[in-house]
Each structure stands twice: as structure tokens, then as C-alpha cells.
Design an enzyme around this catalytic site. Structure first.
Site, PDB file in Angstrom:
ATOM      1  N   ARG B  44       0.840  -1.194   0.000  1.00 65.00           N
ATOM      2  CA  ARG B  44       0.000   0.000   0.000  1.00 65.00           C
ATOM      3  C   ARG B  44       0.878   1.248   0.000  1.00 65.00           C
ATOM      4  O   ARG B  44       2.092   1.167   0.161  1.00 65.00           O
ATOM      5  CB  ARG B  44      -0.951   0.015   1.195  1.00 65.00           C
ATOM      6  CG  ARG B  44      -0.241  -0.254   2.531  1.00 65.00           C
ATOM      7  CD  ARG B  44      -0.867   0.416   3.674  1.00 65.00           C
ATOM      8  NE  ARG B  44      -0.719   1.848   3.567  1.00 65.00           N
ATOM      9  CZ  ARG B  44       0.422   2.497   3.811  1.00 65.00           C
ATOM     10  NH1 ARG B  44       1.510   1.871   4.166  1.00 65.00           N
ATOM     11  NH2 ARG B  44       0.482   3.814   3.696  1.00 65.00           N
ATOM     12  N   GLY B  45       0.220   2.403  -0.168  1.00 60.12           N
ATOM     13  CA  GLY B  45       0.948   3.656  -0.326  1.00 60.12           C
ATOM     14  C   GLY B  45       1.043   3.925  -1.820  1.00 60.12           C
ATOM     15  O   GLY B  45       1.533   3.080  -2.565  1.00 60.12           O
ATOM     16  N   ALA B  46       0.557   5.094  -2.237  1.00 57.70           N
ATOM     17  CA  ALA B  46       0.458   5.366  -3.673  1.00 57.70           C
ATOM     18  C   ALA B  46       1.771   5.104  -4.419  1.00 57.70           C
ATOM     19  O   ALA B  46       1.772   4.393  -5.434  1.00 57.70           O
ATOM     20  CB  ALA B  46      -0.034   6.798  -3.888  1.00 57.70           C
ATOM     21  N   ARG B  87      -7.053  -0.840  -7.481  1.00 56.51           N
ATOM     22  CA  ARG B  87      -7.447   0.278  -6.621  1.00 56.51           C
ATOM     23  C   ARG B  87      -7.613   1.529  -7.488  1.00 56.51           C
ATOM     24  O   ARG B  87      -6.740   1.847  -8.289  1.00 56.51           O
ATOM     25  CB  ARG B  87      -6.404   0.504  -5.505  1.00 56.51           C
ATOM     26  CG  ARG B  87      -6.238  -0.764  -4.635  1.00 56.51           C
ATOM     27  CD  ARG B  87      -5.615  -0.454  -3.291  1.00 56.51           C
ATOM     28  NE  ARG B  87      -6.521   0.329  -2.467  1.00 56.51           N
ATOM     29  CZ  ARG B  87      -6.126   0.992  -1.384  1.00 56.51           C
ATOM     30  NH1 ARG B  87      -4.844   1.001  -1.033  1.00 56.51           N
ATOM     31  NH2 ARG B  87      -6.993   1.688  -0.663  1.00 56.51           N
ATOM     32  N   GLN B 194      -3.207   1.970   9.784  1.00 53.53           N
ATOM     33  CA  GLN B 194      -1.846   2.091   9.255  1.00 53.53           C
ATOM     34  C   GLN B 194      -0.962   2.939  10.164  1.00 53.53           C
ATOM     35  O   GLN B 194       0.247   2.732  10.240  1.00 53.53           O
ATOM     36  CB  GLN B 194      -1.866   2.714   7.848  1.00 53.53           C
ATOM     37  CG  GLN B 194      -2.474   1.833   6.763  1.00 53.53           C
ATOM     38  CD  GLN B 194      -3.949   2.100   6.574  1.00 53.53           C
ATOM     39  OE1 GLN B 194      -4.617   2.614   7.483  1.00 53.53           O
ATOM     40  NE2 GLN B 194      -4.477   1.743   5.426  1.00 53.53           N
ATOM     41  N   ASP B 235      -2.781  10.508  -2.337  1.00 53.20           N
ATOM     42  CA  ASP B 235      -2.975   9.425  -3.292  1.00 53.20           C
ATOM     43  C   ASP B 235      -3.200   9.962  -4.694  1.00 53.20           C
ATOM     44  O   ASP B 235      -2.932   9.283  -5.675  1.00 53.20           O
ATOM     45  CB  ASP B 235      -4.128   8.521  -2.855  1.00 53.20           C
ATOM     46  CG  ASP B 235      -3.718   7.709  -1.643  1.00 53.20           C
ATOM     47  OD1 ASP B 235      -3.762   8.256  -0.526  1.00 53.20           O
ATOM     48  OD2 ASP B 235      -3.297   6.551  -1.821  1.00 53.20           O
ATOM     49  N   ASN B 245      -6.574  11.827  -0.176  1.00 56.35           N
ATOM     50  CA  ASN B 245      -5.680  11.114   0.736  1.00 56.35           C
ATOM     51  C   ASN B 245      -6.551  10.307   1.695  1.00 56.35           C
ATOM     52  O   ASN B 245      -7.777  10.421   1.704  1.00 56.35           O
ATOM     53  CB  ASN B 245      -4.763  12.090   1.481  1.00 56.35           C
ATOM     54  CG  ASN B 245      -3.631  11.376   2.206  1.00 56.35           C
ATOM     55  OD1 ASN B 245      -2.986  10.500   1.655  1.00 56.35           O
ATOM     56  ND2 ASN B 245      -3.408  11.721   3.468  1.00 56.35           N
ATOM     57  N   LYS B 246      -5.918   9.500   2.487  1.00 62.37           N
ATOM     58  CA  LYS B 246      -6.581   8.600   3.432  1.00 62.37           C
ATOM     59  C   LYS B 246      -7.728   9.294   4.172  1.00 62.37           C
ATOM     60  O   LYS B 246      -7.590  10.423   4.613  1.00 62.37           O
ATOM     61  CB  LYS B 246      -5.532   8.108   4.426  1.00 62.37           C
ATOM     62  CG  LYS B 246      -6.011   7.175   5.511  1.00 62.37           C
ATOM     63  CD  LYS B 246      -6.695   5.938   5.001  1.00 62.37           C
ATOM     64  CE  LYS B 246      -5.871   5.190   3.982  1.00 62.37           C
ATOM     65  NZ  LYS B 246      -6.667   4.212   3.202  1.00 62.37           N
TER      66      LYS B 246
END
Lengths: 353, 353
Positions: B44-46, B87, B194, B235, B245-246
Site C-alpha cells: 500500500r501507499g500510492a 485500486r 496504518q 494518493d 488522501n486517506k
């Protein structure tokens, strides 16, 4: 479902830490066990804590045994001190203990049966008055809710949190019975997930369309213009209207103000602390880091991580649209409205004693 | 610790869903498995997703077997389509897949060894450029951090989320190496935690004083004037600076603005989507309700409860103090700053090809 009850000389309560997986009722005749139940949040919600504490003093009065040599007054004072140390923020706890102490003091030189009857009457009075306060809060508050409303709430302020039908949540269910509520969004309310576990359970049981969200999703719904009002309870309201409530309430209030959404606090008058000038004077409980680092016993963070875990936060009065009490709807300036209420309450009490 | 690597014809990654309890490395030569890893947030993480996707196309190129009769191009396009469906929000994924497609198209009529070398060079280029971008973001961003700063961050933007030392988190660790960071507060970041699982783990490993909080505690710390700056990743950044973003980032941005606290977004230029005009054009992924109703497999809500679970939110550009990129620090008006960057990037690319 009754959150806390006096049943044949014992206190009976539903263990809220086991919900929604299991409905477990616990009976105890030990005020120490009851204090532990409050500390562990088996019993929670400022009004329900107040009721439980009053019953706890009853248990102490009835107690025989290890401390039988202590005088009755010492035993009661020890119980009051013990129960008073369970949780520092909800003022209902201290108010309720003070009522029991006063009832005892008035009659302490009389017959034990007479004292016992007066104490039980006082404790049942705390319970009955809270149930009635819930009804009035529901009725007053529902007048604020327009038709087709989508509402957002935080933590649990329902039947579990009180001796009646709840505070903020009773406004929701009353307005829903009046056909005015399209949907309710319930914040899960970390760390102890009272929203996910208790509010959804209560509202689903009442046939209300409830949608669970993580706490940080509330802002998005406000931005999407999906929320017509935010309703929360209170653990202590200061004389100027500043309100201590479950952690996350302050962030919701800032977000509501940013989006021009009404932010309603609902609580019985017993939650107003006239002796506390402002929010900065309210003691805020910090909880065990494990409540953040472990969920249902499972670790979710590295061992030894530092944690800051306040149980409550303070919402300044200027972010609160109205405060709904059992004595009516309070509007800014709150200092004047609350002072007026205080005078009114004293007058009424003065008349009845 | 490398989040995603190409090791002897396979992709090797650390399974982020198992952290911090276990450090499990997974190796696969199947791009479908890699796609599943992205979908399940094992990777995970763009930026890290972008790198993984490039390696995924390599795996597809190397693949023999079930679809051996398909032409090379069909196989690659099928893999690109599959990986592109994992995603929807992080633009790095699509940018990276597009780079692999272009590299293939340039050489598809030549020798397979030549194509393979070019594809691997492109994929390793995506990885190397991201690592370099992280370094520059850390350096540029650290100039924004004054001495004795207490910083707040959300989700994870560290080495796990990138091919280098991270984005927002690399600003924190770079400023910490410069002796300017007193403490970092890490939002746990529900639903998938996270922050609790990954950010604390990374920062503790680097000897930084990190304190874990629930997401809704951030507002309280701001009110207490304990936070000097908020740093988050991205993201996808639209052409006007609006940032996906998250989930929870938007609420933090509103809270930071309310308290007059700088709010910094950090991301490589590969996260800027010049083809997306504003935040309302960014697709926001909704995740499985179970990610909210279950934690570590344990149910925390009544069965059948409705859930709204967006994985991201959009922070409007007017709430962002600066955007730190590997090409420098962008300041409002972002539309102009980003357009200039786009022209600059094209000019550079034009010169080097």
C-alpha cells in the site's frame, strides 16, 4: 432493557463491554464490584453512572461483614469515597453521591429502617428523575429536528447510558417516531467503540436506518451536505456552557461550525455543574493505553508504543448551537441561561423540601 | 527494509497487513497474486503501488503457460487491465502502468530480449525515481519545519508506502535528523490502522519520540496548542491542488485551519494528475464494510449493520498551506504552480528522450 436496576436488594446491570455479541446481566450486592463495573465501563454514560453510584451507596448501607465494626457513617463515607474515585469527569456521579450523603445525614440519628427507606427512596428518585428527564429531553429536542433529517451522533447516549430512553439519542428516536428522521450516521467512537457496539445495536433494535462510520468519516459526510444536525450527549457542562463529552466531540463541533451545521448537546440538568466556571476547570480522565493499542484483546500497535488516551474532550460553548435539557432548550449566551436555570432549580427545590 | 523489490525475476514485498506483529516477506512470480496483494493492502501507499504495478507488468511479460498462445501484447494488456482494476484512487498506479505500456510499444517489434531489458529498465526506473523523489521531498520539506517542532501525521507515508524513505514521513525523519523534531503524534488511522501498526513501527525503529492517538484526539492536541504542523501524504493531487488522501485527512485539514496550524501535503510529482481538474473528479474507493465492522477478525458491531466506508477523502486546495514535491515546494495559487510544474516536467522529458 434497563441499564441499571435495584432488584431485591441487589444491583442488576447489563454488561456493556459484552455488547453487542452477548447480552449478559450481572447482579451484585458488593459496592466494590459495582465501582469496578463503572471503572471498566460495564456501566457507562454519565446519567447511568449516577444511578449506579446511588445504588452502590445502598449496597454499602446494607453491607455486613468485614467492616461490621465500623460505624454506619464510616462505612457509607468509605463507599462514597470509593465510588467517587471510579471516574473523574461525569458530574452526575458526584451529584448522586452527594444526594445519598445528604439523605443519610438528615436521618442518621434515627431508626435504621427509616434511614434505609429514605436512602432507597433517594436512589430510586435519582433513577426515576433521570428517566423523566430523558423523556423531556426527547420531547424538547425533537422540536429542533426538521422533517427528512439525516442526523449524526457520537458515542452512545441511549437507554444504555441513562435510566430512561437516553439524551441525544432520545431526541433522535423521538423525532424518528414523529417521522422526521431519514437516516442516522453513528460514529464508531474509538477507542471503546460505543457507537459501533451500542448505538447501532439500540437504533437497529428500534427499526431506525443507522449507518456506521469511522470517526474521521464524519467530516466527509458534512462536506457532502448529508448531515442536517449533529447530536451529542455530555459528561459535564460548566456554568458557561463549555461541555465535556466523549473524545472526538470537539472535532465534530469544529467540523459542524465549519460547515454551518447545527450542533446540539443534550443532557439532564444533573449534568450541569454550576460550581465549575468553564471547561478548563473540568478534570479529563486519561484511560489505559491498552484501550488504544489493543482491540478485543488483539494488539494493533507495536509493544511499548507511547499513547495519549484522554477519554473526553471539552467543546467550548461558542461551538454549541443549543443545549437541550429536561428544563428546556438553552440558547446562547449560556452563562445567563444556565444561571437562570440554577436559580430556578434552587427555587423549586427550596419549595419541595 | 524495502517495501517492494525485484529479486531474480520475482517480486518480493513485505506483507504490510501482518505488521507490526510479524515481518513476513512474500515472493511471487504471478502478477495476479501481486494484484491481490495491492487490493488487500499487503502492498500500500500510492508510490509503492506504482512500483509494484510496474514489476507486475514485468511478471506478465516473463510469464509462460496458460496463456502462452496469446500474443505478447495481449498478455501485457490483460495484465495492465487487471492491475489497473485493483485500486481506483492512487494515480501512481495508472501512471506506472502507462509507462510500462509505452516502453513496450516503443520496442514491441524488436527482439524479446531487447524488449525485456527495456521493460525492466523502465520498472526499475519507476522504483529508482521514486526513491530519489522521496529524498528530495524530505530535503525540501524539512526546510519548513522550525526547531522544537511537534508534528502530527496521519496514515503511513514512510518507507513502507514508497520505494524510498517516504513522503510526509521522510520530511519528519529528515527534520528529526536535523534535530528539529521534539515529538510526533501519529493518528491510528481507522479503519485499517496504518498509523497504529506501521507509522509507529517505522518511527520507533528510527528512535523518534512517537505518541499514538485515536484519530479524533488530533483536534484536542491542536486546541491545546501542542501541534506545530500537520503533515500528510497524497494518493492523487488534482490540477487545482485538491488532494485525495486517506480518510480523515479532510477533517484534519479543517481542524488545522481552525487552529491556524500549517497543513502540509507531501507527494512526488507522479502523484499529481494533470488530467484531473479538481477533487470532485477523483474517484474515491469504497472498501468492504468488514474493514469497519471487524478488527483483527473480531466483530465490533452488530451483524448486518450498514456501513459507509470510503477509503479516501478530498481536501480542497484552500485548506493546504503548501504542497511539497520532489520538484520543490508549491504554494497557492496551486493551479498556476502545478501548471508550471507540468510545463517544466514536459520540457525536461522532452529534452531527455
Amino acid at each position: 432493557m434497563t441499564s441499571v436496576a435495584w432488584v431485591k436488594g441487589k444491583v442488576r446491570y447489563i454488561d456493556q463491554t459484552r455488547l453487542p455479541a452477548e447480552e449478559v446481566y450481572v447482579e451484585t450486592s458488593d459496592y466494590r464490584r459495582l465501582g469496578e463495573a463503572i471503572r471498566r465501563l460495564e456501566i457507562r454514560g454519565a446519567p447511568a453512572i449516577g444511578v449506579a453510584a446511588a445504588f452502590g451507596v445502598m449496597l454499602a448501607f446494607d453491607e455486613e461483614g468485614a467492616d461490621a465494626t465500623a460505624t454506619r457513617e464510616q462505612r457509607l463515607e468509605a463507599a462514597i469515597a470509593f465510588l467517587g474515585r471510579t471516574r473523574p469527569t461525569a458530574v452526575n456521579l458526584f451529584r448522586s453521591l452527594e444526594r445519598m450523603r445528604s439523605a443519610f445525614q438528615r436521618l442518621k440519628l434515627t431508626d435504621p429502617d427509616l434511614i434505609r427507606r429514605a436512602l432507597l427512596e433517594e436512589a430510586l428518585g435519582v433513577q426515576r428523575e433521570d428517566a423523566e428527564a430523558c423523556d423531556r429531553i426527547g420531547e424538547y429536542g425533537a422540536t429542533l429536528i426538521p422533517p427528512n433529517s439525516t442526523l449524526l451522533t457520537h458515542c452512545n447516549t441511549g437507554a444504555l447510558a441513562t435510566a430512561g430512553e437516553g439524551t441525544a439519542q432520545n431526541i433522535i428516536t423521538t423525532a424518528a417516531r414523529q417521522g422526521k428522521v431519514s437516516r442516522v450516521y453513528a460514529d464508531e467512537t474509538r477507542p471503546l467503540l460505543q457507537g459501533a457496539r451500542l448505538t447501532t445495536w439500540e437504533l437497529m433494535g428500534r427499526g431506525i436506518d443507522v449507518v456506521l462510520i469511522t470517526d474521521s468519516t464524519a467530516g466527509v459526510l458534512m462536506k457532502q451536505r448529508k448531515i442536517d444536525a449533529v447530536l451529542v450527549g455530555a459528561d459535564r457542562i460548566a456554568a458557561n456552557g463549555d461541555t465535556a463529552n466523549k473524545i472526538g466531540t470537539y472535532a465534530l463541533a469544529v467540523l459542524a461550525a465549519h460547515h454551518g451545521i447545527p450542533f446540539y448537546v443534550a443532557a439532564p440538568c444533573s449534568t450541569i455543574d454550576h460550581g465549575t466556571a468553564s471547561g478548563s476547570d473540568i478534570p479529563v480522565e486519561e484511560r489505559d493505553p491498552r484501550e488504544v493499542t489493543h482491540i478485543a484483546g488483539v494488539p494493533v500497535a507495536p509493544p511499548g508504543v507511547h499513547v495519549y488516551a484522554p477519554a473526553f474532550d471539552i467543546t467550548p460553548h461558542n461551538l454549541i448551537t443549543t443545549i437541550v435539557t429536561d428544563a428546556g432548550i438553552l440558547r446562547p449566551p449560556y452563562e445567563a441561561a444556565i444561571a437562570k436555570l440554577n436559580a430556578g432549580v434552587h427555587a423549586t427545590r427550596g419549595g419541595s423540601t
